[in-house]
Design a protein around this motif. Structure first.
Motif, short mmCIF file in Angstrom:
data_model
loop_
_atom_site.label_atom_id
_atom_site.label_comp_id
_atom_site.label_asym_id
_atom_site.label_seq_id
_atom_site.Cartn_x
_atom_site.Cartn_y
_atom_site.Cartn_z
N ARG A 20 -7.62 1.10 10.58
CA ARG A 20 -8.00 2.34 10.66
C ARG A 20 -7.00 3.05 9.79
O ARG A 20 -7.34 4.13 9.25
N ARG A 21 -5.90 2.71 9.45
CA ARG A 21 -5.04 3.32 8.47
C ARG A 21 -5.68 3.28 7.27
O ARG A 21 -5.71 4.22 6.35
N ILE A 22 -6.31 2.17 6.73
CA ILE A 22 -6.69 2.17 5.28
C ILE A 22 -8.04 2.78 5.41
O ILE A 22 -8.23 3.84 4.30
N LYS A 23 -8.77 2.94 6.27
CA LYS A 23 -10.04 3.85 6.45
C LYS A 23 -9.56 5.25 6.08
O LYS A 23 -10.11 6.07 5.54
N ARG A 24 -8.60 5.61 6.92
CA ARG A 24 -8.16 7.10 6.94
C ARG A 24 -7.54 7.58 5.54
O ARG A 24 -7.79 8.62 5.17
N GLU A 25 -6.97 6.88 4.74
CA GLU A 25 -6.37 7.01 3.71
C GLU A 25 -7.49 6.99 2.64
O GLU A 25 -7.50 7.99 1.60
N MET A 26 -8.77 6.36 2.83
CA MET A 26 -9.66 6.41 1.73
C MET A 26 -10.46 7.58 1.94
O MET A 26 -11.00 7.93 1.08
N VAL A 27 -10.81 7.86 3.14
CA VAL A 27 -11.67 9.14 3.67
C VAL A 27 -10.93 10.52 3.64
O VAL A 27 -11.76 11.48 3.23
N LYS B 233 -2.04 12.66 -16.94
CA LYS B 233 -3.28 11.73 -17.48
C LYS B 233 -3.35 10.47 -16.88
O LYS B 233 -4.65 9.88 -17.07
N LEU B 234 -2.35 9.84 -16.14
CA LEU B 234 -2.61 8.45 -15.41
C LEU B 234 -3.00 8.33 -14.14
O LEU B 234 -3.17 7.34 -13.63
N TYR B 235 -2.91 9.72 -13.68
CA TYR B 235 -3.14 9.79 -12.16
C TYR B 235 -4.32 9.05 -11.62
O TYR B 235 -4.44 8.52 -10.74
N GLU B 236 -5.46 9.69 -12.22
CA GLU B 236 -6.86 8.96 -11.83
C GLU B 236 -6.78 7.37 -12.05
O GLU B 236 -7.19 6.75 -11.22
N LYS B 237 -6.08 6.70 -13.04
CA LYS B 237 -6.16 5.50 -13.39
C LYS B 237 -5.33 4.94 -12.31
O LYS B 237 -5.91 3.66 -11.69
N GLN B 238 -4.33 5.20 -11.80
CA GLN B 238 -3.24 4.91 -10.58
C GLN B 238 -4.03 4.74 -9.61
O GLN B 238 -4.01 3.89 -8.58
N ARG B 239 -4.79 5.97 -9.29
CA ARG B 239 -5.71 6.02 -8.04
C ARG B 239 -6.90 5.01 -7.73
O ARG B 239 -7.02 4.45 -6.83
N GLU B 240 -7.33 4.70 -9.10
CA GLU B 240 -8.42 3.86 -9.10
C GLU B 240 -7.74 2.31 -8.81
O GLU B 240 -8.50 1.48 -7.91
N VAL C 238 -7.31 2.18 -4.88
CA VAL C 238 -8.44 1.95 -4.29
C VAL C 238 -8.69 0.46 -4.15
O VAL C 238 -8.90 -0.19 -3.01
N GLN C 239 -8.52 -0.04 -5.27
CA GLN C 239 -9.01 -1.57 -5.30
C GLN C 239 -8.15 -2.06 -4.35
O GLN C 239 -8.34 -3.19 -3.50
N MET C 240 -6.81 -2.07 -4.34
CA MET C 240 -5.65 -2.42 -3.61
C MET C 240 -6.06 -2.40 -2.00
O MET C 240 -5.96 -3.19 -1.23
N HIS C 241 -6.49 -1.01 -1.88
CA HIS C 241 -6.91 -0.80 -0.47
C HIS C 241 -7.78 -1.68 0.30
O HIS C 241 -8.20 -2.22 1.29
N LEU C 242 -9.00 -2.01 -0.69
CA LEU C 242 -10.23 -2.47 -0.44
C LEU C 242 -9.85 -4.27 -0.31
O LEU C 242 -10.39 -4.79 0.74
N ILE C 243 -9.05 -4.54 -1.25
CA ILE C 243 -8.57 -5.97 -0.90
C ILE C 243 -8.00 -6.24 0.39
O ILE C 243 -8.10 -7.28 1.09
N HIS C 244 -7.04 -5.30 0.77
CA HIS C 244 -6.39 -5.42 2.11
C HIS C 244 -7.28 -5.40 3.31
O HIS C 244 -7.05 -5.98 4.03
N LEU D 5 0.73 -1.15 0.14
CA LEU D 5 -0.03 -0.01 0.00
C LEU D 5 0.92 1.28 -0.01
O LEU D 5 0.59 2.12 -0.86
N ASP D 6 1.85 1.19 0.77
CA ASP D 6 3.02 2.28 0.72
C ASP D 6 3.43 2.49 -0.85
O ASP D 6 3.55 3.47 -1.25
N GLY D 7 3.88 1.35 -1.28
CA GLY D 7 4.34 1.47 -2.66
C GLY D 7 3.35 1.95 -3.74
O GLY D 7 3.66 2.86 -4.41
N ILE D 8 2.12 1.66 -3.63
CA ILE D 8 1.26 2.23 -4.67
C ILE D 8 0.82 3.58 -4.40
O ILE D 8 0.57 4.18 -5.29
N LEU D 9 0.76 4.11 -2.98
CA LEU D 9 0.83 5.46 -2.83
C LEU D 9 1.78 6.50 -3.32
O LEU D 9 1.48 7.39 -3.84
#
Length: 344
Positions: free
Chosen positions: A277-284, A243-250, A253-259, A227-231
């Motif tokens: 809590r860490r995952i929820k904080r990053e998503m919110v 142009k690829l930023y939102e694609k990478q953010r999507e 998000v998927q990786m965070h939901l999986i974890h 998760l640190d790596g993908i962020l």
């Protein structure tokens, strides 16, 4: 062709597999090789087996070091690179006999900085291939931004360091982060960023072994390194590839939901609670707040998670129960390897 190719093989306690791996290297149809075996403090017979190959093949060098993990071993190997091109081979994997020959030919003919082949997943009793890679619509040769987009998709061009031939000058100044699991996630996009052209060979020529004891076999808090790596990669894309930023953010998000789903299976204690809590904080309120999502199912999952992580986990549990009862069907992209897609 007489271009020297360096193969770096980090080795740590792989006695059951290393002989098959090294045999696949010394029997390559392309002979001009420098094989650097990094013994990362093995406690079994791995070093002894490697030494037996070295006695028979002058192309092999063994580097001994104290155990420091995969990244540290790869970094130690990179200090010995002599070849114009370099590849990383995990010590429990195998190469088809013509892997080097075919990747080098693709690199030279197309002036590609990176060449990746397709791969098969190897179990003791079967080999499977990702069927999505068998319907090849990706151009054989990709310029930088298209290659980076394909890396985010992670279907054809994978985030693994192995399975690729790199122009050595691209990687010599890019050490792997020591102490991280899924170190490739921190590293691969930096290499692609400096590459002008990336070539993809659809033929499955690399065997990726699946075994107990690998870093993905048992989930732990350290697995959240990915998760640190993908962020980190999200921030990189925002800076260099907007142009690829939102694609990478999507994808993040998927990786965070999986974890989060993986964490939901763990006992309710302070360690796992902090991780959730860490995952929820990053998503919110973190980097993944209000992403622009394109996939309908991802939109539904994300909305439900923001409404209530407990509801999200409950829904996933219901879906899992339905699949187990045969009420819904999921299709795996993996299918048995045919004769055309085998390693040999």
């Amino acid at each position: 062709m007489n271009t020297l190719i360096t193969l770096i093989v980090p080795v740590y306690n792989v006695e059951p597999y290393i002989e098959e791996c090294l045999t696949s290297l010394v029997q390559q149809t392309y002979p001009h090789l420098q094989i650097v075996i990094v013994n990362d403090g093995s406690k079994d017979r791995s070093r002894e087996i490697a030494a037996s190959f070295q006695k028979e093949d002058a192309r092999i060098t063994i580097v001994d070091k104290e155990n420091g993990g995969l990244s540290d071993a790869r970094n130690a190997g990179m200090a010995h690179i002599k070849g114009e091109y370099t590849a990383f081979v995990d010590s429990d994997d195998v190469l088809a006999r013509d892997w080097v020959e075919k990747t080098l030919r693709a690199a030279l003919l197309n002036r590609a900085d990176i060449v990746q082949t397709n791969h098969v997943y190897m179990w003791p009793d079967k080999m499977l291939i990702d069927s999505r890679t068998q319907h090849h619509t990706l151009p054989f040769l990709l310029e930088r931004e298209d290659a980076m987009r394909a890396l985010i998709d992670n279907v054809y061009l994978k985030n693994f360091a192995w399975g690729k031939l790199y122009r050595s000058e691209l990687i010599k100044d890019k050490p792997f982060p020591v102490g991280k699991l899924f170190e490739d996630m921190f590293w691969q996009h930096l290499v692609f960023h400096d590459a002008t052209l990336v070539a993809y060979v659809q033929e499955a020529l690399y065997g990726y072994r699946q075994r107990e004891g690998s870093i993905i076999a048992a989930y732990s808090v350290k697995h959240m390194d990915i998760l640190d790596g993908i962020l980190d990669r999200c921030r990189f894309m925002k800076l260099y590839y907007p142009k690829l930023y939102e694609k990478q953010r999507e994808e993040a998000v998927q990786m965070h939901l999986i974890h989060y789903k993986l964490l939901a299976r763990k006992p309710f204690n302070k360690q796992w609670q902090r991780a959730r809590r860490r995952i929820k904080r990053e998503m919110v309120q973190g980097l993944l707040m209000q992403p622009v999502l394109s996939r309908e199912e991802m939109i539904k999952q994300h909305r439900l998670f923001l409404k209530s992580p407990l509801l999200y986990i409950g829904r996933e549990g219901i879906e899992k129960g339905r699949r187990a009862a045969g009420l819904t069907q999921t299709v795996s992209p993996l299918r048995p390897v045919t004769g055309e897609a085998g390693l040999i």
